[in-house]
Design an enzyme around this catalytic site. Sequence first.
Site, PDB file in Angstrom:
ATOM      1  N   CYS A   2      41.556 -21.149  29.211  1.00 12.67           N
ATOM      2  CA  CYS A   2      40.860 -21.866  28.204  1.00 12.67           C
ATOM      3  C   CYS A   2      40.806 -23.402  28.452  1.00 12.67           C
ATOM      4  O   CYS A   2      41.798 -23.837  28.862  1.00 12.67           O
ATOM      5  CB  CYS A   2      41.211 -21.548  26.977  1.00 12.67           C
ATOM      6  SG  CYS A   2      41.447 -19.740  26.864  1.00 12.67           S
ATOM      7  N   ARG A  27      33.894 -24.274  33.407  1.00 13.77           N
ATOM      8  CA  ARG A  27      34.863 -23.371  33.695  1.00 13.77           C
ATOM      9  C   ARG A  27      34.565 -21.957  33.049  1.00 13.77           C
ATOM     10  O   ARG A  27      35.238 -20.805  33.093  1.00 13.77           O
ATOM     11  CB  ARG A  27      36.163 -23.715  33.223  1.00 13.77           C
ATOM     12  CG  ARG A  27      36.796 -24.715  34.014  1.00 13.77           C
ATOM     13  CD  ARG A  27      37.295 -25.965  32.932  1.00 13.77           C
ATOM     14  NE  ARG A  27      38.448 -25.009  32.313  1.00 13.77           N
ATOM     15  CZ  ARG A  27      39.373 -24.757  32.341  1.00 13.77           C
ATOM     16  NH1 ARG A  27      40.192 -25.195  33.454  1.00 13.77           N
ATOM     17  NH2 ARG A  27      40.491 -23.976  31.718  1.00 13.77           N
ATOM     18  N   TRP A  75      38.550 -18.629  26.195  1.00 18.01           N
ATOM     19  CA  TRP A  75      38.246 -17.662  27.141  1.00 18.01           C
ATOM     20  C   TRP A  75      39.175 -16.534  26.778  1.00 18.01           C
ATOM     21  O   TRP A  75      40.279 -16.454  27.399  1.00 18.01           O
ATOM     22  CB  TRP A  75      38.394 -18.031  28.400  1.00 18.01           C
ATOM     23  CG  TRP A  75      37.303 -17.345  29.635  1.00 18.01           C
ATOM     24  CD1 TRP A  75      36.102 -17.549  29.715  1.00 18.01           C
ATOM     25  CD2 TRP A  75      37.722 -16.367  30.578  1.00 18.01           C
ATOM     26  NE1 TRP A  75      35.730 -16.498  30.619  1.00 18.01           N
ATOM     27  CE2 TRP A  75      36.672 -15.910  31.273  1.00 18.01           C
ATOM     28  CE3 TRP A  75      39.045 -15.502  30.533  1.00 18.01           C
ATOM     29  CZ2 TRP A  75      36.544 -14.823  32.050  1.00 18.01           C
ATOM     30  CZ3 TRP A  75      38.879 -14.653  31.488  1.00 18.01           C
ATOM     31  CH2 TRP A  75      37.764 -14.243  32.358  1.00 18.01           C
ATOM     32  N   ASN A 101      46.877 -22.338  25.062  1.00 25.45           N
ATOM     33  CA  ASN A 101      46.589 -21.480  26.206  1.00 25.45           C
ATOM     34  C   ASN A 101      47.826 -20.770  26.735  1.00 25.45           C
ATOM     35  O   ASN A 101      48.977 -21.247  26.794  1.00 25.45           O
ATOM     36  CB  ASN A 101      45.949 -22.384  27.318  1.00 25.45           C
ATOM     37  CG  ASN A 101      44.932 -23.153  27.018  1.00 25.45           C
ATOM     38  OD1 ASN A 101      43.985 -22.608  26.137  1.00 25.45           O
ATOM     39  ND2 ASN A 101      44.325 -23.918  27.862  1.00 25.45           N
ATOM     40  N   GLY A 102      47.565 -19.549  26.985  1.00 23.19           N
ATOM     41  CA  GLY A 102      48.625 -18.754  27.669  1.00 23.19           C
ATOM     42  C   GLY A 102      48.880 -17.587  26.924  1.00 23.19           C
ATOM     43  O   GLY A 102      47.913 -17.042  26.271  1.00 23.19           O
ATOM     44  N   GLU A 488      38.637  -6.763  53.373  1.00 26.49           N
ATOM     45  CA  GLU A 488      38.753  -7.824  52.559  1.00 26.49           C
ATOM     46  C   GLU A 488      38.389  -9.255  53.325  1.00 26.49           C
ATOM     47  O   GLU A 488      37.716 -10.017  52.935  1.00 26.49           O
ATOM     48  CB  GLU A 488      39.742  -8.005  51.387  1.00 26.49           C
ATOM     49  CG  GLU A 488      39.907  -9.243  50.492  1.00 26.49           C
ATOM     50  CD  GLU A 488      38.500  -9.468  49.627  1.00 26.49           C
ATOM     51  OE1 GLU A 488      37.746  -8.374  49.532  1.00 26.49           O
ATOM     52  OE2 GLU A 488      38.417 -10.450  48.848  1.00 26.49           O
ATOM     53  N   LYS A 492      35.619 -11.795  53.345  1.00 21.94           N
ATOM     54  CA  LYS A 492      35.335 -13.292  52.785  1.00 21.94           C
ATOM     55  C   LYS A 492      34.843 -14.102  54.013  1.00 21.94           C
ATOM     56  O   LYS A 492      33.885 -14.989  53.715  1.00 21.94           O
ATOM     57  CB  LYS A 492      37.078 -13.735  52.845  1.00 21.94           C
ATOM     58  CG  LYS A 492      37.537 -13.137  51.398  1.00 21.94           C
ATOM     59  CD  LYS A 492      37.197 -13.896  50.329  1.00 21.94           C
ATOM     60  CE  LYS A 492      36.211 -13.103  49.793  1.00 21.94           C
ATOM     61  NZ  LYS A 492      36.376 -11.920  48.763  1.00 21.94           N
ATOM     62  N   GLU A 495      30.897 -13.587  54.118  1.00 18.31           N
ATOM     63  CA  GLU A 495      30.353 -14.201  52.838  1.00 18.31           C
ATOM     64  C   GLU A 495      30.071 -15.383  53.067  1.00 18.31           C
ATOM     65  O   GLU A 495      28.904 -16.106  52.577  1.00 18.31           O
ATOM     66  CB  GLU A 495      31.281 -14.013  51.731  1.00 18.31           C
ATOM     67  CG  GLU A 495      31.028 -12.542  51.017  1.00 18.31           C
ATOM     68  CD  GLU A 495      31.928 -12.551  49.815  1.00 18.31           C
ATOM     69  OE1 GLU A 495      33.169 -12.711  49.929  1.00 18.31           O
ATOM     70  OE2 GLU A 495      31.534 -12.163  48.711  1.00 18.31           O
ATOM     71  N   HIS A 511      37.842   4.769  68.761  1.00 18.81           N
ATOM     72  CA  HIS A 511      36.732   5.551  68.617  1.00 18.81           C
ATOM     73  C   HIS A 511      35.307   4.802  68.543  1.00 18.81           C
ATOM     74  O   HIS A 511      34.222   5.411  68.103  1.00 18.81           O
ATOM     75  CB  HIS A 511      36.767   6.466  67.198  1.00 18.81           C
ATOM     76  CG  HIS A 511      38.014   7.071  67.248  1.00 18.81           C
ATOM     77  ND1 HIS A 511      38.040   8.477  67.940  1.00 18.81           N
ATOM     78  CD2 HIS A 511      39.378   7.084  66.600  1.00 18.81           C
ATOM     79  CE1 HIS A 511      39.626   8.891  68.019  1.00 18.81           C
ATOM     80  NE2 HIS A 511      39.976   8.235  67.017  1.00 18.81           N
ATOM     81  N   LYS A 610      26.995 -14.451  41.504  1.00 18.06           N
ATOM     82  CA  LYS A 610      28.580 -14.196  41.285  1.00 18.06           C
ATOM     83  C   LYS A 610      28.691 -12.598  40.418  1.00 18.06           C
ATOM     84  O   LYS A 610      29.713 -12.025  40.609  1.00 18.06           O
ATOM     85  CB  LYS A 610      29.063 -15.221  40.133  1.00 18.06           C
ATOM     86  CG  LYS A 610      30.524 -15.032  39.752  1.00 18.06           C
ATOM     87  CD  LYS A 610      31.690 -15.420  41.006  1.00 18.06           C
ATOM     88  CE  LYS A 610      32.830 -14.994  40.494  1.00 18.06           C
ATOM     89  NZ  LYS A 610      33.829 -14.613  41.773  1.00 18.06           N
TER      90      LYS A 610
HETATM   91  C1  F6R Z   1      32.991 -10.627  47.162  1.00 16.98           C
HETATM   92  C2  F6R Z   1      32.656 -10.480  45.459  1.00 16.98           C
HETATM   93  C3  F6R Z   1      31.902  -9.387  45.124  1.00 16.98           C
HETATM   94  C4  F6R Z   1      32.363  -8.544  44.087  1.00 16.98           C
HETATM   95  C5  F6R Z   1      31.464  -7.717  43.624  1.00 16.98           C
HETATM   96  C6  F6R Z   1      31.747  -6.931  42.419  1.00 16.98           C
HETATM   97  O1  F6R Z   1      33.803 -12.010  47.162  1.00 16.98           O
HETATM   98  O2  F6R Z   1      33.028 -11.253  44.644  1.00 16.98           O
HETATM   99  O3  F6R Z   1      31.920  -8.272  46.316  1.00 16.98           O
HETATM  100  O4  F6R Z   1      33.676  -8.178  44.241  1.00 16.98           O
HETATM  101  O5  F6R Z   1      30.160  -7.905  43.458  1.00 16.98           O
HETATM  102  O6  F6R Z   1      32.061  -7.594  41.178  1.00 16.98           O
HETATM  103  P1  F6R Z   1      32.685  -7.229  40.096  1.00 16.98           P
HETATM  104  O7  F6R Z   1      34.200  -7.309  40.443  1.00 16.98           O
HETATM  105  O8  F6R Z   1      32.506  -8.494  39.226  1.00 16.98           O
HETATM  106  O9  F6R Z   1      32.275  -5.980  39.652  1.00 16.98           O
END
Ligand code: F6R
Length: 615
Positions: A2, A27, A75, A101-102, A488, A492, A495, A511, A610
């Site tokens: 927050c 934020r 938040w 905060n915390g 992962e 990254k 993406e 394979h 996002k």
């Molecule tokens: C990749 C990424 C996405 C999310 C996916 C699920 O960096 O952020 O692959 O992980 O869209 O999103 P959540 O976790 O919000 O359900």
Amino acid sequence: MCGIVGCVSEINATRVLLRGLERLEYRGYDSAGVAVIDGNGDLALRRRVGKLIHLMDAVDREPIQGNVGIGHTRWATHGGVTEPNAHPHLSYDGNIALIHNGIIENYEVLKRDLVGRGRTFHSETDTETLVHRIAEHRESCDSLYEAVRRTLAEVEGAYGIVVIDRREPDTIVCAREQSPLVVGVKEGEAYLASDVPALLDYTRDVIFLEDGDIAVLRPGEISITDHDGNAIERSITRIKWDLSQAEKGGYRHFMLKETHEQPRVLGEIMLGRIDAAAGRVNLVEGGEPVLPEDVASRVDRVVLIACGTSWHAALVGAFWFESFAGLPVQVDYASEFRYRTFHVDERTLVVPVSQSGETADTLAAVKEARRRGAPCVAIVNAVGSSMTREVDGVLYTRAGPEIGVASTKAFTTQLAGLYLLAHALGTMRGTLGGDAARARLEELAGVHDLVARALEQESAIESLAATVQSREDFLYLGRGLNYPVALEGALKLKEISYIHAEGYPAGEMKHGPIALIDDGFPVVCVATPGAVYDKVFNNLEEVRARKGRVIAVGAEGDDRIAGLADDVMWVPGAAEAVAPIVNVVPLQLLAYHVALIRGCDIDQPRNLAKSVTVE
Ligand code: F6R
């Protein structure tokens, strides 16, 4: 996390606070509030759920005149998104207002004592315990500073707090422990905030408080002590960042800032939840157990569902549920699961994993699982999100807002959350106990330090990135717990740099994917010690034999991997069970630096959102 703003100002404090809070809006937050000592020496409080504009309207309708005040964007972590839970909170006698905060780890004990002395609580927050306890101490001492100091001696946890007392109308007291606070220095005035952007309209001279500091702000005067009352000198830093740099904490991108926040947020997810000596995890949210005993003993299967990065976290989590709780585990993409003839019932523990708590496929899968009677415990970051209202229990990951589209700190905190839940399930079912239960918790408790050390390798990874950034295809390999880490790492890279990258279990390479490998083909492999280390090593020999370029994530001091790989991204040695949380860090940094060199839009990669709220 927050946002906090405070001021001892020559102009109207409300204006300063609202402007500062606007500077922190990027934020994300769910509610906001201000408290100002007004011209009559009273505490004027305004709080609203939702966007700042609602708070601004409230202040317009009932203006406040005063020069000293504190403001907050919340938040939620403890307690839902409601006006009574919004900060600032007032003490029982109405004299003191406080923002925090915390997380206060021992708030339940403090609250029980306060209730025993007849104090009434108006919110579900851990924060409210602090303001009442400060007010109690203030009755027997002559300054707010002393009352805060005495209270903090009783508190365990993480906090950035700011406090005002209407009997000391020119003073703000603040204190920091693992939650950032910055004091703004200006002739005749004083400012403070959780983040620099909130200060830049008023001053560029700041003091970054450190853990253990208690500061008293008066017009043109700042004094800092430790918890024993000894004076401390802190130097003034002149901020040269522009506003957009300041929002990113001086980092070039949110993704990099969030990558570097991982040691702190990994510390926070464990606060109050680990009793390492007893070998037990304590998962309580809003006074209710996240995983009730009767559910833990009834279930005979675990189903983990998620999308994207969260699905990778779930794949790692499966190992922990299998080994700690001794149960069969299924991991599914939510988008696949919901359209299959899947089998869940009241004996299946369904664990959706989601940063946003709004992903449409995951939500739909959870609704269907619950309709069929399965108990659902979610691992979620965003408090109050739709997912949290659909399930029986929620384990919040406390990572704070994640703004970069590519997930970093949300992933590692999901891993920690899954580990905690699997551990809790194991101890409740009696499949994990004694020394093993304690050892597993000690390993997790030390992981944030290892992540901090992994981040220290950034400049070496930056140099490595420069040598591979022009390649158009990568293979990422791993085995066992490190296979999802390879997935992962590949995600990254693709993406944010738009390079094609494929994650594969190392043992499967022969394979099919081995056909890709030719001279210099980059193969990134997570090859830290563990049960399958020798096997991974053999797979890498196969890559070398075909002249592929081996880029390993290796544990410090491992001469064998140094001898085989063309490049090694070093991480500190970690226990095998928690190694994925550390091993992903160099892969996040590699993707970041490759994308940076290629000039990509790192925080908002093309075509990505996002939160995917549509099917
Ligand atoms: C990749 C990424 C996405 C999310 C996916 C699920 O960096 O952020 O692959 O992980 O869209 O999103 P959540 O976790 O919000 O359900």
